[in-house]
Design a protein around this motif. Structure first.
Motif, PDB file in Angstrom:
ATOM      1  N   MET A 112       0.819  -1.205   0.053  1.00 48.19           N
ATOM      2  CA  MET A 112       0.021  -0.079   0.185  1.00 48.19           C
ATOM      3  C   MET A 112       0.773   1.227   0.032  1.00 48.19           C
ATOM      4  N   ASN A 113       0.546   2.379  -0.890  1.00 47.01           N
ATOM      5  CA  ASN A 113       1.184   3.513  -0.799  1.00 47.01           C
ATOM      6  C   ASN A 113       0.806   4.282   0.629  1.00 47.01           C
ATOM      7  N   ARG A 114       1.926   5.022   0.952  1.00 43.62           N
ATOM      8  CA  ARG A 114       1.639   5.911   2.257  1.00 43.62           C
ATOM      9  C   ARG A 114       0.717   6.882   2.037  1.00 43.62           C
ATOM     10  N   ILE A 115      -0.416   6.917   3.276  1.00 42.38           N
ATOM     11  CA  ILE A 115      -1.224   7.971   3.239  1.00 42.38           C
ATOM     12  C   ILE A 115      -0.875   9.194   4.282  1.00 42.38           C
ATOM     13  N   TRP A 116      -0.823  10.439   3.848  1.00 43.60           N
ATOM     14  CA  TRP A 116      -0.575  11.524   4.656  1.00 43.60           C
ATOM     15  C   TRP A 116      -1.806  12.220   5.019  1.00 43.60           C
ATOM     16  N   ARG A 117      -2.125  12.533   6.555  1.00 44.24           N
ATOM     17  CA  ARG A 117      -3.293  13.475   6.769  1.00 44.24           C
ATOM     18  C   ARG A 117      -2.689  14.491   7.480  1.00 44.24           C
ATOM     19  N   ASP A 118      -4.047  15.546   7.731  1.00 46.72           N
ATOM     20  CA  ASP A 118      -3.471  16.958   8.261  1.00 46.72           C
ATOM     21  C   ASP A 118      -2.541  16.800   9.415  1.00 46.72           C
ATOM     22  N   GLU A 119      -2.657  15.904  10.269  1.00 47.39           N
ATOM     23  CA  GLU A 119      -1.839  15.723  11.503  1.00 47.39           C
ATOM     24  C   GLU A 119      -0.430  15.338  11.346  1.00 47.39           C
ATOM     25  N   ASP A 120      -0.269  14.758   9.935  1.00 47.51           N
ATOM     26  CA  ASP A 120       1.414  14.389   9.814  1.00 47.51           C
ATOM     27  C   ASP A 120       2.093  15.442   9.013  1.00 47.51           C
ATOM     28  N   ILE A 121       1.393  16.367   8.882  1.00 45.32           N
ATOM     29  CA  ILE A 121       1.846  17.498   7.782  1.00 45.32           C
ATOM     30  C   ILE A 121       1.830  18.905   8.626  1.00 45.32           C
ATOM     31  N   SER A 122       3.324  19.430   8.363  1.00 48.83           N
ATOM     32  CA  SER A 122       3.484  20.860   8.595  1.00 48.83           C
ATOM     33  C   SER A 122       3.242  21.849   7.654  1.00 48.83           C
ATOM     34  N   LEU A 123       2.564  23.079   8.042  1.00 51.63           N
ATOM     35  CA  LEU A 123       2.628  23.995   6.865  1.00 51.63           C
ATOM     36  C   LEU A 123       3.814  24.673   6.917  1.00 51.63           C
ATOM     37  N   GLU A 124       4.819  24.504   7.768  1.00 55.21           N
ATOM     38  CA  GLU A 124       6.007  25.554   8.069  1.00 55.21           C
ATOM     39  C   GLU A 124       6.817  25.619   6.549  1.00 55.21           C
ATOM     40  N   PRO A 125       6.976  24.685   5.722  1.00 52.18           N
ATOM     41  CA  PRO A 125       7.688  24.822   4.610  1.00 52.18           C
ATOM     42  C   PRO A 125       7.214  25.981   3.573  1.00 52.18           C
ATOM     43  N   LEU A 126       5.883  26.439   3.825  1.00 54.49           N
ATOM     44  CA  LEU A 126       5.396  27.515   2.928  1.00 54.49           C
ATOM     45  C   LEU A 126       5.134  28.758   3.864  1.00 54.49           C
ATOM     46  N   GLU A 127       5.792  28.842   5.217  1.00 49.74           N
ATOM     47  CA  GLU A 127       5.629  29.928   5.943  1.00 49.74           C
ATOM     48  C   GLU A 127       6.558  30.915   5.504  1.00 49.74           C
ATOM     49  N   GLY A 128       6.047  32.203   4.997  1.00 49.29           N
ATOM     50  CA  GLY A 128       7.071  33.241   4.747  1.00 49.29           C
ATOM     51  C   GLY A 128       7.324  33.101   3.288  1.00 49.29           C
ATOM     52  N   LYS A 129       6.838  31.972   2.516  1.00 51.65           N
ATOM     53  CA  LYS A 129       7.167  31.795   1.111  1.00 51.65           C
ATOM     54  C   LYS A 129       6.017  32.197   0.306  1.00 51.65           C
ATOM     55  N   VAL A 130       6.659  32.533  -1.027  1.00 48.86           N
ATOM     56  CA  VAL A 130       5.476  33.199  -2.194  1.00 48.86           C
ATOM     57  C   VAL A 130       5.226  31.941  -2.811  1.00 48.86           C
ATOM     58  N   VAL A 131       4.016  31.803  -3.210  1.00 45.90           N
ATOM     59  CA  VAL A 131       3.210  30.650  -4.159  1.00 45.90           C
ATOM     60  C   VAL A 131       2.683  31.396  -5.105  1.00 45.90           C
TER      61      VAL A 131
END
Ligand SMILES: NC(=O)c1ccc[n+]([C@@H]2O[C@H](COP(=O)([O-])OP(=O)(O)OC[C@H]3O[C@@H](n4cnc5c(N)ncnc54)[C@H](OP(=O)(O)O)[C@@H]3O)[C@@H](O)[C@H]2O)c1
Length: 319
Positions: free
Chosen positions: A1-20
């Motif tokens: 089975m492929n891994r499944i990530w959910r909200d609690e596994d993920i940080s938004l920190e890599p996008l903090e202060g970044k421009v998308v």
């Protein structure tokens, strides 16, 4: 089975202060830009100077500017224009605009699998592919839900590509349901196959042929429509909730016996071989080349007049 990530596994920190930068403010672009902004991400919208997207994004409060200009300020650019425009976008609007260490994102594996445009070695290449239309992505986000997404990393030149892709998927709401580890090629192949053999090819053709056969045998279009089209939603909802075996437990003995003994006469070994040939055409790139060469088919011309008329009449009557 492929891994499944959910909200609690993920940080938004890599996008903090970044421009998308969202390049393309259409079906996916608008929904993703709005969801990102509501998640606290700094978003710029890129588009064609004369296009409707830029004006629509500006009207919804985004800083919107020509794609090349926006991309020069970006840490992450998601290319959300139609797949057939990606090669030209990369060769023109994005050429030289992506700085070292930036990430280029796609919502579909098609371009990197079949077109393989040349990209600088110094950038990350990621995919977050929501499984559903942009309208649904936005509506579910606003209601506290989301759509699942396939996620892939094609190139990780910074060592942070996976974390950025996951943070992006979380910010557009997909991790509320599940972000599934995949690859560009797997997404491209399975997406096209599902569309062609099942969702947009097989199922509509089955409905249409069932309807046509009943009407040609002298039954009313109303009965044919109810049996071959209208009831499909209830059956799909049951399969979605409880699986195929679960669905069979909820229907009449006649429906269960008939379905189980006749279904494999319709989808038989010959149909399986045709489905397999469709998958081969996708994997070899034959379908992609045909798509990129050809223009769109007119959907109205492809659907039988009888079915369209009955559909319209009954949809209005049964509302
Ligand atoms: N449709 C979906 O729900 C869905 C679902 C999953 C994944 N995807 C993927 O998401 C990506 C975007 O698809 P979409 O359906 O959202 O696209 P779309 O709505 O058709 O994209 C419209 C946007 O693309 C721009 N555009 C169109 N042609 C262009 C060109 N020749 N050059 C530059 N810009 C152009 C338009 O710009 P203007 O405003 O200037 O006209 C507009 O902003 C694709 O990779 C697709 O496979 C889509």
């Amino acid at each position: 089975m492929n891994r499944i990530w959910r909200d609690e596994d993920i940080s938004l920190e890599p996008l903090e202060g970044k421009v998308v930068v969202i390049a393309g403010y259409g079906i996916q672009g608008r929904a993703q830009a709005l969801n990102l902004r509501d998640s606290g991400v700094k978003v710029l919208v890129g588009g064609r100077a004369e296009g409707q997207g830029i004006a629509a994004a500006a009207a919804e409060g985004f800083e919107a500017l020509p794609t090349a200009e926006a991309a020069r300020r970006a840490d992450v650019v998601f290319l959300l224009t139609p797949d057939e425009t990606h090669a030209e976008m990369i060769a023109c609007a994005l050429d030289g605009a992506l700085r070292e260490g930036a990430a280029l994102g796609f919502a579909c594996g098609f371009s990197m699998t079949f077109v393989r445009p040349h990209l600088p070695e110094t950038i990350d290449v990621i995919m977050v592919s929501p499984k559903g239309p942009g309208k649904t992505l936005r509506e579910r986000f606003l209601a506290g839900g989301g759509l699942p997404a396939l996620m892939g990393v094609e190139r990780d030149s910074t060592g942070t590509a996976l974390k950025v892709a996951l943070a992006y998927a979380k910010a557009i709401g997909c991790a509320r349901l599940g972000v599934i580890e995949s690859s560009f090629a797997e997404e491209a192949h399975t997406d096209l196959f599902g569309e062609q053999a099942v969702l947009c090819g097989g199922i509509p053709r089955l409905m249409e042929e069932g309807f046509r056969l009943l009407v040609e045998a002298g039954y009313s279009p109303e009965s044919a429509y109810l049996e071959c089209v209208w009831e499909a939603k209830a059956i799909v909802d049951l399969i979605f909730e409880e699986g195929i075996a679960g669905m069979y437990r909820h229907i009449s003995p006649a429906a269960r016996y008939g379905g189980l003994t006749r279904g494999s006469r319709v989808i038989d070994e010959a149909a399986r071989e045709k489905m397999s040939a469709i998958l081969d055409e996708i994997r070899s790139g034959e379908f992609a080349a045909e798509l990129l060469r050809g223009g769109p088919v007119d959907p109205q011309a492809a659907v039988s007049r009888n079915l369209s008329d009955a559909w319209q009449r009954l949809r209005d009557a049964l509302r």
